[in-house]
Design a protein around this motif. Structure first.
Motif, PDB file in Angstrom:
ATOM      1  N   LEU A  39      26.401  22.761  51.294  1.00  0.00           N
ATOM      2  CA  LEU A  39      27.083  21.349  51.679  1.00  0.00           C
ATOM      3  C   LEU A  39      26.203  20.189  51.866  1.00  0.00           C
ATOM      4  O   LEU A  39      26.485  19.206  51.535  1.00  0.00           O
ATOM      5  CB  LEU A  39      27.511  21.773  53.094  1.00  0.00           C
ATOM      6  CG  LEU A  39      28.596  23.269  53.139  1.00  0.00           C
ATOM      7  CD1 LEU A  39      29.084  23.250  54.836  1.00  0.00           C
ATOM      8  CD2 LEU A  39      29.750  22.911  52.451  1.00  0.00           C
ATOM      9  N   ARG A  40      25.147  20.186  52.473  1.00  0.00           N
ATOM     10  CA  ARG A  40      24.005  19.153  52.430  1.00  0.00           C
ATOM     11  C   ARG A  40      23.550  18.602  50.844  1.00  0.00           C
ATOM     12  O   ARG A  40      23.687  17.642  50.889  1.00  0.00           O
ATOM     13  CB  ARG A  40      23.092  19.469  53.520  1.00  0.00           C
ATOM     14  CG  ARG A  40      21.914  20.483  52.977  1.00  0.00           C
ATOM     15  CD  ARG A  40      20.611  20.443  53.832  1.00  0.00           C
ATOM     16  NE  ARG A  40      19.724  21.682  53.799  1.00  0.00           N
ATOM     17  CZ  ARG A  40      18.721  21.666  52.705  1.00  0.00           C
ATOM     18  NH1 ARG A  40      19.010  20.928  51.779  1.00  0.00           N
ATOM     19  NH2 ARG A  40      18.144  22.606  52.772  1.00  0.00           N
ATOM     20  N   LEU A  41      23.468  19.717  50.061  1.00  0.00           N
ATOM     21  CA  LEU A  41      23.164  19.181  48.905  1.00  0.00           C
ATOM     22  C   LEU A  41      24.065  18.781  47.970  1.00  0.00           C
ATOM     23  O   LEU A  41      24.062  17.770  47.230  1.00  0.00           O
ATOM     24  CB  LEU A  41      22.624  20.607  48.063  1.00  0.00           C
ATOM     25  CG  LEU A  41      21.187  21.202  48.461  1.00  0.00           C
ATOM     26  CD1 LEU A  41      21.135  22.307  47.734  1.00  0.00           C
ATOM     27  CD2 LEU A  41      20.129  20.036  48.360  1.00  0.00           C
ATOM     28  N   MET A  42      25.381  18.912  48.348  1.00  0.00           N
ATOM     29  CA  MET A  42      26.561  18.228  47.830  1.00  0.00           C
ATOM     30  C   MET A  42      26.656  16.755  48.274  1.00  0.00           C
ATOM     31  O   MET A  42      27.187  15.788  47.618  1.00  0.00           O
ATOM     32  CB  MET A  42      27.765  18.859  48.111  1.00  0.00           C
ATOM     33  CG  MET A  42      28.323  20.249  47.301  1.00  0.00           C
ATOM     34  SD  MET A  42      29.682  21.111  47.846  1.00  0.00           S
ATOM     35  CE  MET A  42      30.912  19.887  47.418  1.00  0.00           C
ATOM     36  N   ASN A  43      25.730  16.544  49.055  1.00  0.00           N
ATOM     37  CA  ASN A  43      25.879  15.067  49.760  1.00  0.00           C
ATOM     38  C   ASN A  43      24.443  14.516  49.561  1.00  0.00           C
ATOM     39  O   ASN A  43      24.070  13.440  50.195  1.00  0.00           O
ATOM     40  CB  ASN A  43      26.305  15.076  51.326  1.00  0.00           C
ATOM     41  CG  ASN A  43      27.672  15.195  51.187  1.00  0.00           C
ATOM     42  OD1 ASN A  43      28.503  14.334  51.209  1.00  0.00           O
ATOM     43  ND2 ASN A  43      28.147  16.581  51.721  1.00  0.00           N
ATOM     44  N   GLY A  44      23.741  15.238  48.839  1.00  0.00           N
ATOM     45  CA  GLY A  44      22.488  14.727  48.255  1.00  0.00           C
ATOM     46  C   GLY A  44      21.145  14.612  49.267  1.00  0.00           C
ATOM     47  O   GLY A  44      20.258  14.123  49.424  1.00  0.00           O
ATOM     48  N   LEU A  45      21.518  15.657  50.315  1.00  0.00           N
ATOM     49  CA  LEU A  45      20.352  15.795  51.415  1.00  0.00           C
ATOM     50  C   LEU A  45      19.683  17.020  51.099  1.00  0.00           C
ATOM     51  O   LEU A  45      20.124  18.196  51.390  1.00  0.00           O
ATOM     52  CB  LEU A  45      21.221  16.214  52.744  1.00  0.00           C
ATOM     53  CG  LEU A  45      20.319  15.653  54.158  1.00  0.00           C
ATOM     54  CD1 LEU A  45      19.859  14.244  54.094  1.00  0.00           C
ATOM     55  CD2 LEU A  45      21.095  16.000  55.282  1.00  0.00           C
ATOM     56  N   TYR A  46      18.283  16.746  50.940  1.00  0.00           N
ATOM     57  CA  TYR A  46      17.486  17.880  50.769  1.00  0.00           C
ATOM     58  C   TYR A  46      16.636  18.004  51.976  1.00  0.00           C
ATOM     59  O   TYR A  46      16.286  17.038  52.558  1.00  0.00           O
ATOM     60  CB  TYR A  46      16.469  17.303  49.494  1.00  0.00           C
ATOM     61  CG  TYR A  46      16.984  17.597  47.923  1.00  0.00           C
ATOM     62  CD1 TYR A  46      18.099  16.466  47.947  1.00  0.00           C
ATOM     63  CD2 TYR A  46      16.452  18.256  47.223  1.00  0.00           C
ATOM     64  CE1 TYR A  46      18.404  16.236  46.719  1.00  0.00           C
ATOM     65  CE2 TYR A  46      17.247  18.291  46.029  1.00  0.00           C
ATOM     66  CZ  TYR A  46      18.244  17.378  45.689  1.00  0.00           C
ATOM     67  OH  TYR A  46      18.756  17.095  44.271  1.00  0.00           O
ATOM     68  N   MET A  53      15.368  14.623  53.219  1.00  0.00           N
ATOM     69  CA  MET A  53      15.435  13.461  52.173  1.00  0.00           C
ATOM     70  C   MET A  53      16.654  13.262  51.713  1.00  0.00           C
ATOM     71  O   MET A  53      17.420  13.995  51.187  1.00  0.00           O
ATOM     72  CB  MET A  53      14.324  14.006  50.835  1.00  0.00           C
ATOM     73  CG  MET A  53      14.460  12.627  49.939  1.00  0.00           C
ATOM     74  SD  MET A  53      15.643  12.880  48.418  1.00  0.00           S
ATOM     75  CE  MET A  53      15.008  14.175  47.441  1.00  0.00           C
ATOM     76  N   LEU A  54      17.070  11.788  51.808  1.00  0.00           N
ATOM     77  CA  LEU A  54      18.556  11.667  51.333  1.00  0.00           C
ATOM     78  C   LEU A  54      18.163  10.891  50.023  1.00  0.00           C
ATOM     79  O   LEU A  54      17.414   9.822  49.745  1.00  0.00           O
ATOM     80  CB  LEU A  54      19.105  10.722  52.534  1.00  0.00           C
ATOM     81  CG  LEU A  54      20.800  10.144  52.026  1.00  0.00           C
ATOM     82  CD1 LEU A  54      21.653  11.369  51.917  1.00  0.00           C
ATOM     83  CD2 LEU A  54      20.927   9.287  52.995  1.00  0.00           C
ATOM     84  N   GLN A  92      15.318   7.279  47.026  1.00  0.00           N
ATOM     85  CA  GLN A  92      15.449   8.494  48.017  1.00  0.00           C
ATOM     86  C   GLN A  92      14.540   7.835  49.250  1.00  0.00           C
ATOM     87  O   GLN A  92      13.780   6.981  49.295  1.00  0.00           O
ATOM     88  CB  GLN A  92      14.338   9.346  47.364  1.00  0.00           C
ATOM     89  CG  GLN A  92      14.908  10.210  46.287  1.00  0.00           C
ATOM     90  CD  GLN A  92      14.002  11.416  45.676  1.00  0.00           C
ATOM     91  OE1 GLN A  92      14.400  11.815  44.984  1.00  0.00           O
ATOM     92  NE2 GLN A  92      12.942  11.335  46.346  1.00  0.00           N
ATOM     93  N   PHE A  93      15.355   8.184  50.579  1.00  0.00           N
ATOM     94  CA  PHE A  93      14.803   8.177  51.701  1.00  0.00           C
ATOM     95  C   PHE A  93      14.166   9.290  52.244  1.00  0.00           C
ATOM     96  O   PHE A  93      14.844  10.465  52.472  1.00  0.00           O
ATOM     97  CB  PHE A  93      15.747   7.488  52.759  1.00  0.00           C
ATOM     98  CG  PHE A  93      16.349   6.369  52.415  1.00  0.00           C
ATOM     99  CD1 PHE A  93      15.491   5.064  52.431  1.00  0.00           C
ATOM    100  CD2 PHE A  93      17.585   6.238  51.877  1.00  0.00           C
ATOM    101  CE1 PHE A  93      16.210   3.708  52.136  1.00  0.00           C
ATOM    102  CE2 PHE A  93      18.034   4.843  51.574  1.00  0.00           C
ATOM    103  CZ  PHE A  93      17.233   3.744  51.459  1.00  0.00           C
ATOM    104  N   HIS A  94      12.815   9.291  52.519  1.00  0.00           N
ATOM    105  CA  HIS A  94      12.182  10.769  52.990  1.00  0.00           C
ATOM    106  C   HIS A  94      11.901  10.992  54.409  1.00  0.00           C
ATOM    107  O   HIS A  94      11.628  12.223  54.555  1.00  0.00           O
ATOM    108  CB  HIS A  94      10.668  10.508  52.127  1.00  0.00           C
ATOM    109  CG  HIS A  94      10.739  10.692  50.543  1.00  0.00           C
ATOM    110  ND1 HIS A  94      10.376   9.505  49.935  1.00  0.00           N
ATOM    111  CD2 HIS A  94      10.864  11.726  49.861  1.00  0.00           C
ATOM    112  CE1 HIS A  94      10.407   9.941  48.672  1.00  0.00           C
ATOM    113  NE2 HIS A  94      10.728  11.322  48.889  1.00  0.00           N
TER     114      HIS A  94
END
Length: 552
Positions: A39-46, A53-54, A92-94
């Motif tokens: 779910l978070r990866l679908m929103n670019g959150l690693y 990292m967003l 990217q925001f780390h």
């Protein structure tokens, strides 16, 4: 520039609301990390080494001043005051906190920014020429087609679960500034013999563990059939791509296994079955999209600016900046200005919130509010009057953004590496900083000329090391960081994968080895040759001998 309509904005708001609920459930312990991860990866959150990292999408590398200010606000409010531009032209925001991630995404949505399709096995951000709409080299504006692809591919139900991630690049100039041949699909806009616009379609390019250069399967696809042809390619890939082995799932492996001719035959067969009237854009919709990219209101100016010429004569720093960082514009009296994010000693691609605000202000005052992001981790002000160049240079210099090194040895691509990334096995940033410091003398850098160094912290090759004139790959040797050098790569129109120079070197030897390679080049080069030209003529051996002399 394309503007989101009410439907787009409502969709983004719904998506933020949905993700906020998912994060709340995760924080409350109602979901495990395994349940939350997709779910978070679908929103670019690693989840990386030290924090979340967003990754924020910057479609075809185009930003308005308002979007740049929004990125600055997110950097300042939810991160540590800076962001990082990637080789996919994303931001990217780390250092994002999980509990604040929904607020950060909601803030981005206020200016039409989002983080969807920056992760997962879907069609990612399309890369386009950062000089689009400004260079006289192009036969059409590639952003029009990139936007059409964005709209077609966003949440496309048939292609949201591909075997692996999928990347497309578009260039409309003979000089390729998108690394098109290293993408899953590379598109090159050209005019046919009859004057019609068409795409050369290349497939199967890619870097990573197994690098391939894309192969042409269509010399001239009529532009009006673009989307249905892309659909045919993706259907063949979806049908045969391997989902059982991550290392063999990219389309490059499928093309290599089937052979280019057989892959093309299957695509053409699938293409023949598609009803283009249900897929391809009608002329009126294409015209609507094209309208968002209409040229701004350029002034009528002389080709030579007295203001600029006098300022250049007085200021050697401005003269050097103009030589290295500006390029011809299609409109008389204007230039395209490259802004380097590679000041010696800094992290390639990083930019502070203050610098983002300055870039937004400069775009508003001097470039019709437009900023571009390059896949080489730099920025572009695409439409600057020659008269205004002294003021732009002074403003950039005041915030450390006037480094005159575009395409020179210190203009290094580097991934975040082991300083941030959980996949990396070596650091890339300190290696780039060491090399940049070693070649900080601008006179020496200009003497060397064009030399593209690219550094990856692991075999996933986010730093594009395979296609660097000098490529540097971080490897792990029994817990120690070593670096393997390759020579002769290119990501441009003459794309080529570099060859391994020799055994990997310890970190402390890398900058010295680059210096030795440069000395060989300066000794061997003939008039007008770039580093890459000399390597191609002289071969690997003189360079190898210089670096590994002790072994001979």
């Amino acid at each position: 520039m394309y503007q989101y309509d009410a439907i787009d904005k409502a969709f983004l708001d719904d998506r933020v609301s949905e993700f906020r609920t998912q994060v709340q459930r995760r924080l409350a312990g109602e979901m495990t990390e395994d349940q939350f991860k997709p779910l978070r990866l679908m929103n670019g959150l690693y989840l990386q080494l030290h924090a979340y990292m967003l990754r924020v999408a910057v479609p075809y590398g185009t930003l308005s001043s308002a979007k740049m200010r929004r990125l600055a606000h997110v950097a300042r409010t939810y991160d540590k005051g800076y962001g990082h531009f990637t080789t996919r032209t994303n931001m990217q925001f780390h250092w994002i906190k999980l509990r604040e991630a929904p607020d950060a995404i909601a803030s981005l949505a206020e200016d039409g920014l989002h983080s969807m399709q920056t992760s997962g096995n879907c069609i990612r951000n399309t890369t386009a020429d950062p000089r689009a709409g400004a260079t006289a080299e192009e036969v059409d504006d590639p952003r029009v087609w990139a936007e059409a692809i964005r709209q077609w591919s966003t949440l496309h139900p048939e292609f949201t679960y591909l075997p692996r991630k999928f990347k497309i690049a578009i260039t409309a100039a003979a000089k390729d500034r998108t690394a098109a041949k290293t993408h899953d699909i590379g598109l090159s806009l050209r005019r046919g013999r009859d004057g019609s616009l068409g795409f050369e379609v290349m497939v199967g390019g890619g870097l990573g563990r197994t690098p391939y250069i894309g192969q042409t399967i269509r010399e001239h696809l009529p532009v009006g059939r673009l989307l249905s042809y892309l659909e045919a390619i993706l259907r063949v890939y979806n049908r045969h791509g391997r989902r059982d082995n991550n290392n063999k799932a990219r389309i490059k492996i499928l093309v290599a296994q089937l052979g280019t001719e057989e892959f093309a035959r299957q695509v053409e067969a699938e293409f023949a079955l598609i009803d283009g009237s249900k897929v391809d854009l009608p002329d009126e919709e294409l015209a609507r999209i094209r309208g968002f990219f209409a040229p701004p209101a350029f002034a009528t100016l002389p080709a030579v600016s007295k203001v600029f010429e006098e300022a250049k004569a007085r200021d050697p720093a401005l003269a050097r900046f103009a030589r290295q960082n500006t390029h011809a514009h299609k409109v008389r009296g204007y230039v395209i200005v490259d802004v380097s994010l590679k000041a010696p000693g800094e992290t390639p691609g990083d930019i502070s919130a203050e610098q983002m605000d300055v870039m937004a202000d400069l775009a508003d005052r001097y470039s019709f509010g437009e900023i571009r992001v390059t896949h080489e981790q730099n920025l572009v002000l695409p439409h600057v009057k020659l008269d205004d160049l002294p003021a732009v240079h002074a403003a950039l210099a005041a915030v450390g953004l006037a480094t005159p090194n575009i395409n020179l040895i210190s203009d290094i691509i580097a991934c975040p590496g082991l300083d941030y990334c959980s996949l990396a096995n070596a650091r890339a940033i300190p290696i780039a900083q060491d090399i940049a410091r070693k070649f900080a003398d601008p006179d020496k850098a200009e003497q060397i000329g064009e030399l593209k160094i690219k550094i990856s912290g692991c075999i996933n090759a986010c730093g594009h090391h395979h296609v660097g004139h000098i490529g540097i790959l971080g490897v792990d040797k029994k817990g120690e960081e070593f670096y393997q050098l390759t020579l002769g790569g290119s990501g441009a129109e003459d794309a080529e994968v570099g060859k391994i120079l020799g055994p990997a070197l310890p970190a402390g030897r890398v900058a010295e080895a680059v210096d030795q390679l440069v000395e060989v080049y300066l000794r061997e080069r003939k008039d007008g040759e770039r580093f890459l030209d000399t390597y191609r003529r002289a071969g690997l051996e003189p360079f190898k001998e210089a670096v590994y002399v002790a072994a001979y």
